[in-house]
Design a protein around this motif. Structure first.
Motif, PDB file in Angstrom:
ATOM      1  N   UNK A 132     -38.869  -4.444  13.772  1.00 42.45           N
ATOM      2  CA  UNK A 132     -39.371  -3.226  13.405  1.00 42.45           C
ATOM      3  C   UNK A 132     -39.570  -3.040  12.052  1.00 42.45           C
ATOM      4  N   UNK A 133     -40.636  -2.496  11.286  1.00 36.96           N
ATOM      5  CA  UNK A 133     -40.713  -2.115   9.989  1.00 36.96           C
ATOM      6  C   UNK A 133     -39.750  -1.055   9.768  1.00 36.96           C
ATOM      7  N   UNK A 134     -39.463  -0.977   8.168  1.00 30.44           N
ATOM      8  CA  UNK A 134     -38.560   0.270   8.147  1.00 30.44           C
ATOM      9  C   UNK A 134     -39.218   1.303   7.210  1.00 30.44           C
ATOM     10  N   UNK A 135     -38.985   2.453   7.226  1.00 28.24           N
ATOM     11  CA  UNK A 135     -39.314   3.588   6.380  1.00 28.24           C
ATOM     12  C   UNK A 135     -38.165   4.315   5.813  1.00 28.24           C
ATOM     13  N   UNK A 163     -37.191  -7.526   2.528  1.00 26.86           N
ATOM     14  CA  UNK A 163     -37.542  -6.285   1.684  1.00 26.86           C
ATOM     15  C   UNK A 163     -38.901  -6.056   1.771  1.00 26.86           C
ATOM     16  N   UNK A 164     -39.923  -7.110   1.982  1.00 22.05           N
ATOM     17  CA  UNK A 164     -41.296  -6.610   1.858  1.00 22.05           C
ATOM     18  C   UNK A 164     -41.392  -5.911   3.298  1.00 22.05           C
ATOM     19  N   UNK A 165     -40.817  -5.932   4.363  1.00 18.17           N
ATOM     20  CA  UNK A 165     -40.756  -5.141   5.504  1.00 18.17           C
ATOM     21  C   UNK A 165     -40.251  -3.718   5.354  1.00 18.17           C
ATOM     22  N   UNK A 166     -39.782  -3.272   4.428  1.00 20.36           N
ATOM     23  CA  UNK A 166     -39.228  -1.812   3.953  1.00 20.36           C
ATOM     24  C   UNK A 166     -39.667  -1.041   2.945  1.00 20.36           C
ATOM     25  N   UNK A 167     -40.370   0.053   3.321  1.00 19.04           N
ATOM     26  CA  UNK A 167     -40.653   1.151   2.126  1.00 19.04           C
ATOM     27  C   UNK A 167     -39.735   2.040   1.989  1.00 19.04           C
ATOM     28  N   UNK A 168     -39.379   2.149   0.726  1.00 19.18           N
ATOM     29  CA  UNK A 168     -38.456   3.142   0.350  1.00 19.18           C
ATOM     30  C   UNK A 168     -39.181   4.210  -0.412  1.00 19.18           C
ATOM     31  N   UNK A 169     -39.233   5.413   0.267  1.00 22.64           N
ATOM     32  CA  UNK A 169     -40.047   6.343  -0.160  1.00 22.64           C
ATOM     33  C   UNK A 169     -39.342   7.646  -1.007  1.00 22.64           C
ATOM     34  N   UNK A 255     -52.633  -0.295   4.080  1.00 22.76           N
ATOM     35  CA  UNK A 255     -53.294  -1.188   5.011  1.00 22.76           C
ATOM     36  C   UNK A 255     -52.312  -2.354   4.939  1.00 22.76           C
ATOM     37  N   UNK A 256     -52.296  -2.819   3.857  1.00 23.17           N
ATOM     38  CA  UNK A 256     -51.202  -4.253   3.862  1.00 23.17           C
ATOM     39  C   UNK A 256     -49.812  -4.102   4.311  1.00 23.17           C
ATOM     40  N   UNK A 257     -49.241  -2.979   3.795  1.00 23.27           N
ATOM     41  CA  UNK A 257     -47.846  -2.645   4.299  1.00 23.27           C
ATOM     42  C   UNK A 257     -48.046  -2.557   5.815  1.00 23.27           C
ATOM     43  N   UNK A 258     -48.574  -1.717   6.283  1.00 24.43           N
ATOM     44  CA  UNK A 258     -48.595  -1.080   7.832  1.00 24.43           C
ATOM     45  C   UNK A 258     -49.163  -2.245   8.898  1.00 24.43           C
ATOM     46  N   UNK A 259     -50.118  -3.258   8.108  1.00 31.83           N
ATOM     47  CA  UNK A 259     -50.497  -4.156   9.016  1.00 31.83           C
ATOM     48  C   UNK A 259     -49.495  -5.402   9.443  1.00 31.83           C
ATOM     49  N   UNK A 260     -48.280  -5.358   8.924  1.00 28.74           N
ATOM     50  CA  UNK A 260     -47.203  -6.175   9.336  1.00 28.74           C
ATOM     51  C   UNK A 260     -46.614  -5.747  10.504  1.00 28.74           C
TER      52      UNK A 260
END
Ligand SMILES: [Zn+2]
Lengths: 272, 100
Positions: A132-135, A163-169, A255-260
């Motif tokens: 899974x992606x990580x937020x 790391x490219x599958x993780x967004x640090x908000x 869109x680029x991040x979420x399309x993973x």
């Protein structure tokens, strides 16, 4: 203009907000699981919340023509109770089959405690196990810099997370550089009092040009602005940025991040 | 801290253009801050950690260089590195309570 709201807690917003967001150009909304403003007493409360996120809220958004996606977890503010957190973690896999789930989030830290760390690490393992992606939610105010570093350490220590599958908000000026340097995506949250204003957000964007940044409103049950992202886009326009640069930031990047995640569909592709 | 790379396509601006865009905004915020400091002056009691943090940040505004926001946020940050055992509150106050 068009934009994606990658972080909005719509269960606590009104239909007027959906209307305003749609009119401002919102093309899709993503809702991380978060604190309700009070502590839930049992895992049953989270079961109902996950049903709301995966079943009810997408229907409410659809009435405004908006695709609605969600992220699942127990948030750090309720992770201090490790027994409750473990019960909630056990609930998550069954919901990952829902067609609108984007990943695990918003996980992270609140007061940077040992128990919060323990539950964060378990969430990271869960994300890895189910691919899974990580937020990530970073702590507020004086706890942010320390918490951001602890979170990045935990993600790196896992050894498998890309790391490219993780967004640090909720990055701010003192954390954005470290987050981007480590290869993660960075989310800038536009919040009226804490976090960043649209003006500061655009300053950060101009200083840290990156293809790995998104803007979000994180609108929730507190004082927040569901159309903060188009307001930041307006600030970019005032400063002379091109329509293409604005579009690539507020639409292209999310869109680029979420399309993973295969569940996410580019709204532009859906319409054509 | 990573070194900034200006966003390609960021239009070059003169100080006058920046003032045209943002001076009035900065002006009212500075007056609000001055009024806040006056209000503190008229109130009784000492400075708590938040007010101490705010006062310590003021000289940073006059330093050269463009990293003022990051410097102020760092000044107000918890400088420790290890997780804490337990917290007695969920909320943060805006300035690290241990600030001198
Ligand atoms: Zn949130």
């Amino acid at each position: 203009m068009r934009y994606i709201e990658p972080h909005g807690h719509m269960v606590s917003r009104t239909t007027d907000d959906y209307q305003a967001m749609t009119m401002a150009g919102c093309a899709a909304i993503c809702e991380p699981a978060f604190w309700a403003g009070f502590d839930r007493k049992s895992a049953d409360g989270f079961y109902d919340y996950f049903c709301q996120l995966t079943q009810h809220e997408p229907k409410r958004a659809a009435k405004f023509g908006l695709p609605h996606y969600c992220w699942l977890c127990i948030n750090p503010k309720e992770s201090e109770d490790v027994a409750l957190a473990n019960d909630v973690l056990a609930l998550i896999p069954q919901f990952l089959k829902s067609p609108t789930v984007l990943g695990i989030g918003e996980i992270g830290l609140n007061k940077n405690t040992r128990n919060e760390m323990k539950i964060l690490e378990q969430h990271i393992e869960l994300a890895v196990k189910y691919d899974q992606l990580i937020l990530v939610h970073t702590p507020h105010l004086e706890d942010k810099r320390k918490g951001t570093r602890l979170i990045m350490d935990a993600l790196k220590a896992n050894g498998v997370v890309k790391p490219e599958r993780v967004i640090i908000d909720h990055v701010e000026e003192h954390t954005i550089g470290e987050v981007l340097d480590a290869g993660f995506w960075a989310g800038i949250t536009l919040y009226p009092e804490s976090k960043a204003t649209p003006v500061r957000a655009v300053d950060m964007l101009e200083n840290f040009a990156s293809q790995r940044v998104w803007l979000n409103s994180a609108c929730d049950w507190g004082v927040s602005d569901p159309i903060a992202v188009p307001k930041a886009a307006q600030e970019m326009r005032r400063r002379g940025h091109s329509a293409a640069a604005i579009d690539s930031l507020v639409y292209g990047n999310p869109v680029r991040f979420l399309s993973q995640c295969p569940n996410f569909k580019d709204p532009a592709a859906l319409k054509s | 801290m990573s070194s900034p790379h200006p966003l390609s396509g960021t239009p070059p601006r003169s100080r006058e253009q920046v003032a045209e865009l943002h001076f009035m905004d900065a002006r009212y915020k500075l007056l609000d801050l001055a009024a806040f400091l006056d209000r503190l002056e008229r109130a009784s009691g000492g400075d708590d950690h938040r007010i101490r943090g705010l006062r310590q940040a003021l000289p940073l505004l006059l330093e050269k260089g463009d990293g003022r926001v990051a410097k102020i946020l760092s000044l107000w940050s918890d400088p420790s590195a290890a997780p804490i055992e337990k917290s007695d509150t969920k909320a943060a106050t805006g300035v690290w309570p241990g600030i001198k």
